[in-house]
Design an enzyme around this catalytic site. Sequence first.
Site, PDB file in Angstrom:
ATOM      1  N   GLY A  11       0.836  -1.198   0.000  1.00 28.53           N
ATOM      2  CA  GLY A  11       0.000   0.000   0.000  1.00 28.53           C
ATOM      3  C   GLY A  11       0.871   1.248   0.000  1.00 28.53           C
ATOM      4  N   THR A  20       5.018   2.232   5.574  1.00 32.58           N
ATOM      5  CA  THR A  20       3.677   1.684   5.769  1.00 32.58           C
ATOM      6  C   THR A  20       2.859   2.619   6.632  1.00 32.58           C
ATOM      7  OG1 THR A  20       2.336  -0.029   6.828  1.00 32.58           O
ATOM      8  CG2 THR A  20       4.557   0.201   7.655  1.00 32.58           C
ATOM      9  N   VAL A  21       1.649   2.911   6.204  1.00 31.69           N
ATOM     10  CA  VAL A  21       0.756   3.700   7.062  1.00 31.69           C
ATOM     11  C   VAL A  21       0.321   2.901   8.278  1.00 31.69           C
ATOM     12  CG1 VAL A  21      -0.106   5.145   5.182  1.00 31.69           C
ATOM     13  CG2 VAL A  21      -1.363   3.067   5.807  1.00 31.69           C
ATOM     14  N   ASP A  22       0.457   1.585   8.216  1.00 27.19           N
ATOM     15  CA  ASP A  22       0.008   0.744   9.332  1.00 27.19           C
ATOM     16  C   ASP A  22       0.965   0.780  10.516  1.00 27.19           C
ATOM     17  OD1 ASP A  22      -2.295  -0.116   8.039  1.00 27.19           O
ATOM     18  OD2 ASP A  22      -1.228  -1.719   7.009  1.00 27.19           O
ATOM     19  N   MET A  37      -7.856   2.564   8.696  1.00 26.10           N
ATOM     20  CA  MET A  37      -7.127   1.387   8.249  1.00 26.10           C
ATOM     21  C   MET A  37      -6.416   0.706   9.421  1.00 26.10           C
ATOM     22  SD  MET A  37      -5.639   2.556   4.543  1.00 26.10           S
ATOM     23  CE  MET A  37      -6.673   2.361   3.083  1.00 26.10           C
ATOM     24  N   GLY A  38      -6.144  -0.573   9.251  1.00 25.31           N
ATOM     25  CA  GLY A  38      -5.477  -1.349  10.281  1.00 25.31           C
ATOM     26  C   GLY A  38      -6.135  -2.711  10.396  1.00 25.31           C
ATOM     27  N   TYR A  41      -8.771   5.319   1.135  1.00 25.60           N
ATOM     28  CA  TYR A  41      -7.533   5.839   0.542  1.00 25.60           C
ATOM     29  C   TYR A  41      -7.217   7.273   0.962  1.00 25.60           C
ATOM     30  CZ  TYR A  41      -7.223   2.007  -2.946  1.00 25.60           C
ATOM     31  OH  TYR A  41      -7.094   0.798  -3.591  1.00 25.60           O
ATOM     32  N   LEU A  42      -8.251   8.042   1.342  1.00 32.27           N
ATOM     33  CA  LEU A  42      -7.986   9.442   1.698  1.00 32.27           C
ATOM     34  C   LEU A  42      -6.926   9.544   2.785  1.00 32.27           C
ATOM     35  CD1 LEU A  42     -10.962   9.532   0.429  1.00 32.27           C
ATOM     36  CD2 LEU A  42     -11.283  11.576   1.795  1.00 32.27           C
ATOM     37  N   GLN A  43      -6.945   8.622   3.734  1.00 32.99           N
ATOM     38  CA  GLN A  43      -6.042   8.731   4.889  1.00 32.99           C
ATOM     39  C   GLN A  43      -4.590   8.451   4.551  1.00 32.99           C
ATOM     40  OE1 GLN A  43      -6.958   5.222   7.804  1.00 32.99           O
ATOM     41  NE2 GLN A  43      -8.392   5.088   6.108  1.00 32.99           N
TER      42      GLN A  43
END
Lengths: 416, 416
Positions: free
Chosen positions: B13, B142-144, B190-191, B296-298
């Site tokens: 991602g 990673t955004v996670d 997300m997560g 996806y905005l985040q």
Amino acid sequence: MTRRNLLYAQSGGVTAVINASAAAVIETARRHPERIGAVYGARHGILGVLAEDLVDTAALDAAALTSLALTPGGAFGSCRFDIDAPADNPAQYDRLFAVFAAHDIGYFLYNGGNGSMDTVAKLSQAARQRGYPLVCIGVPKTVDNDLEGTDCSPGFGSAAKYVATAMLETSLDLIAMSGRTGRIFVMEVMGRNAGWLAAATALAGEGEDEPPHLILLPEVPFVEEPFLERVRAVVDRLGYCTVTVSEGIRRPDGSLVMEQHHDARGHVQLGGAGQFIARLVHERLGYKHHWAIPDYLQRAAGHLVSATDLAQARAVGQAAVEFALGGRDAVMPAIRRDGDAPYRWSVDAVDVHAIANLERVVPAHFIRADGLHVTPAALDYLRPLVEGEVIRPYRNGLPYYPTPQLPALARKLPAQ
Amino acid sequence: MTRRNLLYAQSGGVTAVINASAAAVIETARRHPERIGAVYGARHGILGVLAEDLVDTAALDAAALTSLALTPGGAFGSCRFDIDAPADNPAQYDRLFAVFAAHDIGYFLYNGGNGSMDTVAKLSQAARQRGYPLVCIGVPKTVDNDLEGTDCSPGFGSAAKYVATAMLETSLDLIAMSGRTGRIFVMEVMGRNAGWLAAATALAGEGEDEPPHLILLPEVPFVEEPFLERVRAVVDRLGYCTVTVSEGIRRPDGSLVMEQHHDARGHVQLGGAGQFIARLVHERLGYKHHWAIPDYLQRAAGHLVSATDLAQARAVGQAAVEFALGGRDAVMPAIRRDGDAPYRWSVDAVDVHAIANLERVVPAHFIRADGLHVTPAALDYLRPLVEGEVIRPYRNGLPYYPTPQLPALARKLPAQ
């Protein structure tokens, strides 16, 4: 000249710039101390008047008003409540005018959409009938941009900037993630009957192959097959497809595409059209699918307001006070478009009786012939409304939104 | 010293700042012309290597690299694809190394999450076994925030800033709209297994009565009754309640709260937990409900990146090249926290074999005892990561994201 107090209230869905109108009302009123005494607010709109739940704005100094103007949401609290016709419920009007009289209210400014303009019209009429000297002015506001009589509504430009930015940014994500299997991204935006915000996402792209590839408007009946054919054609060409969906899209028979349960008051709870469309595409065409529902994010994004919208929100607040002092009653300041390139605008007055309860939808010449996108004329209309950025304070990495100090006024009437 | 080409690719991602790592890789590589020849990119990660779908970054001048660093999404294209173990699929490795050899690739930098670090580890091992001189370096992203071995992952800070801002702004909207009937707003972030982004929304408020009032983490089994009791208590006190929900929350039996259909490859398509929670509250407690799904905005919000995150994304890109030139192999630049107040950080190297495929979840001491919020220690950890704003260019009212010119390299091998 008599000196009377001014009462300001907010109504309907709030916006990222409604508090800028509030700040402008307060600032302008303070420049006329010979005519306007205190500036009060009602909590939660007309409900606050009925409950005599009023606040004083005197404690807001210049810095606090500057912060207020850059704070989203409705600092005074909003409501969704329509007053009755005067003939149907005289007791309601007895109460409203008792509260007005108890606090020597001579000016009532109501910041809202088409329903609020109806409240302004009714109160103005009732005041005349009762011989109570009250000037009633509407202050326009709605992210839906569906108010008649004005070229655009304060609040819309910022929400439009937000959804167009979201479409632009998410499309970069989608393009990066797209492989050979086909991928669709659907963003559902606000708009029960008017597709202005959906149309605004068209600002994200230029030309047929740029996002959003398809826009589903509530003004156009949704038919599955031609839509799916177009999605397939876009994915065959690009590998991906982005779709904007208005929450209120309907089938040819008038039913909502995603009819959901009704709440206790009979209101339809929307929020499923985007998910429905994403799943429809996934199930019928087999593409990977993602959907986003910005919901409140699109109308609360104080961090991304349009400078044009902010200026217009301030201008209608200022004009509302000036109209009140200029002897106007039952009018709403409206934005006039005086030129497209360069964009020029001014503020005019429209009669609230002529626009109350009307809904301005996206006109036919703004909708592409196939009903699945907008026209260049729509883009020309939309482009200036999102223009300009506002440098704003942050604290600890987040936008700084101090809570305005609005102490409650002492009640003068028995509770109801 | 030999002069070899460098190949950079993106995987998993994408984020708002992964292209800042790409720009830093390119800029740093260009400062070492004696060791590094061309800087190439692979389209869609390792899939682009397999397909010999490579691009040249030579056309990107300084201005283009500055723009690239401020553009969200993955400019080179990403993929979700794991290579096989060398023993299981030697033909796959034959192809990968044929492409490396055809383009004289001596350095392979893979920008991704824990799966991508596994690819780096496998390629490094295979290169040694084959006697092909290849330096393999992982670049974290990673955004996670679930990568092991690093204090935080580039991409997370910006997504955290976005979701915390969204929670702050939407709560102002919610508060304005709340009347006496009770109102709940749910934001799904997300997560799938790690609740870092959900935890980050806690930055929006201070103290028990500020949003978000409740945070549902995938680390904590979701049980309806205690949750509903807490929602009711908050609404009784305030009239409204905001809830953050991780997309991957699970029941005590391990099943996803909103189990949805699986896609063709057996992946669970998430996206319904927020809606489920909002409806649960509405149906059980009768409150009005709204939910948002930024999706996806985040992770694509280039307009709201964290300056700290941007700096770290650049730093790991630079360090990756420097590690490669310094004789390191199969390492990933990691962020070390050297101090909390003031926040200080540095870059260190970790062995990718030690962290590949691991998932770092929110630790127990960051989760409040009742499992429904985070601790002050979590806030101390999170606060510096969202710090700092980036002034960025806009055009026509929207963020300006020019498309980088990345011409395709001529193929040297037969297509596969």
